[in-house]
Design a protein around this motif. Structure first.
Motif, short mmCIF file in Angstrom:
data_model
loop_
_atom_site.label_atom_id
_atom_site.label_comp_id
_atom_site.label_asym_id
_atom_site.label_seq_id
_atom_site.Cartn_x
_atom_site.Cartn_y
_atom_site.Cartn_z
N ASP A 97 -24.11 26.69 -12.88
CA ASP A 97 -22.83 26.49 -13.54
C ASP A 97 -22.02 25.49 -12.71
O ASP A 97 -21.29 25.86 -11.79
N VAL A 98 -22.18 24.22 -13.04
CA VAL A 98 -21.57 23.13 -12.28
C VAL A 98 -20.69 22.31 -13.22
O VAL A 98 -21.07 22.02 -14.36
N THR A 99 -19.53 21.91 -12.76
CA THR A 99 -18.60 21.11 -13.57
C THR A 99 -19.21 19.76 -13.92
O THR A 99 -19.85 19.11 -13.08
N ASP A 100 -19.00 19.33 -15.14
CA ASP A 100 -19.47 18.02 -15.59
C ASP A 100 -18.58 16.94 -14.96
O ASP A 100 -17.36 16.96 -15.12
N PRO A 101 -19.16 15.96 -14.25
CA PRO A 101 -18.33 14.92 -13.62
C PRO A 101 -17.75 13.90 -14.60
O PRO A 101 -16.87 13.13 -14.23
N ASP A 102 -18.21 13.89 -15.84
CA ASP A 102 -17.75 12.90 -16.80
C ASP A 102 -16.24 13.03 -17.03
O ASP A 102 -15.73 14.10 -17.35
N GLY A 103 -15.51 11.93 -16.81
CA GLY A 103 -14.07 11.92 -17.01
C GLY A 103 -13.26 12.53 -15.89
O GLY A 103 -12.02 12.60 -15.97
N GLN A 104 -13.90 12.96 -14.81
CA GLN A 104 -13.20 13.58 -13.69
C GLN A 104 -12.69 12.52 -12.71
O GLN A 104 -13.28 11.45 -12.58
N PRO A 105 -11.58 12.82 -11.99
CA PRO A 105 -11.15 11.92 -10.92
C PRO A 105 -12.24 11.79 -9.85
O PRO A 105 -13.07 12.68 -9.70
N PHE A 106 -12.18 10.69 -9.11
CA PHE A 106 -13.24 10.43 -8.15
C PHE A 106 -13.37 11.55 -7.11
O PHE A 106 -14.48 11.94 -6.73
N ASP A 107 -12.24 12.06 -6.63
CA ASP A 107 -12.31 13.15 -5.65
C ASP A 107 -12.98 14.38 -6.23
O ASP A 107 -13.69 15.12 -5.52
#
Length: 228
Positions: free
Chosen positions: A191-201
């Motif tokens: 269960d890992v957050t999708d990096p798409d659209g996330q801030p770089f940090d």
């Protein structure tokens, strides 16, 4: 044996096979080449079908078609190798861990790249997506570059039954029921957050989360291994 990629021929192909001039000719040459490599494991007809299917699957999402021939050769080779291993026609030299997410552009690419780097040849680590994107997320490539892991040669690949059947462990990351289930396979869900659209940090934090999971998995699968 290392395959030499066939030359790329960019252009506007006929309907159904965009991106190449006279694509059938080049794909037939590619199929002949791979048929020799997999002689004894598959018929020439099977190899040809895999080559054409692989090209069509990649062409559906390709934004830049210049490198479609070389990517097709890599993808078809990976699929045929996986199928041959699943059938027992080719022996596995190391265990195989398959990472799957929706687009094969973020989480699964991160996980596969980190595990591949840390395993140092002790595992084979492919990845795939149930709905592959056009390209790898640039922020994902950037956060991996920060830890000296290069994604330059990677590209989103469709999820196929053959790569699932060849895997010893299948790790899904947000793809729901899209991954086919086979008896005898080991399945895990991260269960890992999708990096798409996330801030770089946030993408960097996702990388660190996956890195911790990868370290634990590597220690389990290769007990003598110490995280790099």
């Amino acid at each position: 044996m290392t395959d030499k990629p066939l030359p790329d021929q960019p252009g506007e192909g006929p309907p159904g096979m965009p991106g190449l001039l006279a694509p059938e000719t080049l794909l037939h040459r590619m199929a002949d080449h791979l048929a020799h490599r997999f002689a004894g494991a598959f018929s020439a007809e099977t190899v040809e079908r895999y080559v054409f299917e692989s090209y069509t699957a990649l062409a559906r999402t390709a934004r830049v078609t210049t490198f479609l021939p070389s990517l097709t050769q890599r993808f078809a080779t990976e699929r045929l190798t996986a199928l041959a291993q699943a059938k027992g026609a080719i022996a596995k030299s190391v265990p195989e861990v398959l990472f799957v997410c929706v687009h094969n552009a973020g989480r699964s690419q991160l996980a596969a790249a980190l595990l591949h780097a840390k395993a140092a040849g002790r595992l084979h680590v492919p990845s795939a997506g149930s709905m592959p994107a056009e390209q790898v997320n640039p922020d994902v490539a950037a956060v991996l570059a920060e830890v000296a892991v290069d994604l330059a040669d990677e590209f989103p690949k469709p999820l196929t039954d053959d790569v699932v059947q060849a895997a010893d462990v299948v790790i899904t990351m947000g793809c729901g029921d899209a991954c086919p289930v086979y008896p005898g396979e080991r399945y895990l869900n991260w269960d890992v957050t999708d990096p798409d659209g996330q801030p770089f940090d946030a993408v960097r934090a996702i990388r660190n989360d996956i890195a911790e999971r990868v370290d634990a998995l590597l220690a389990e699968l290769v007990p003598a291994a110490s995280p790099a």
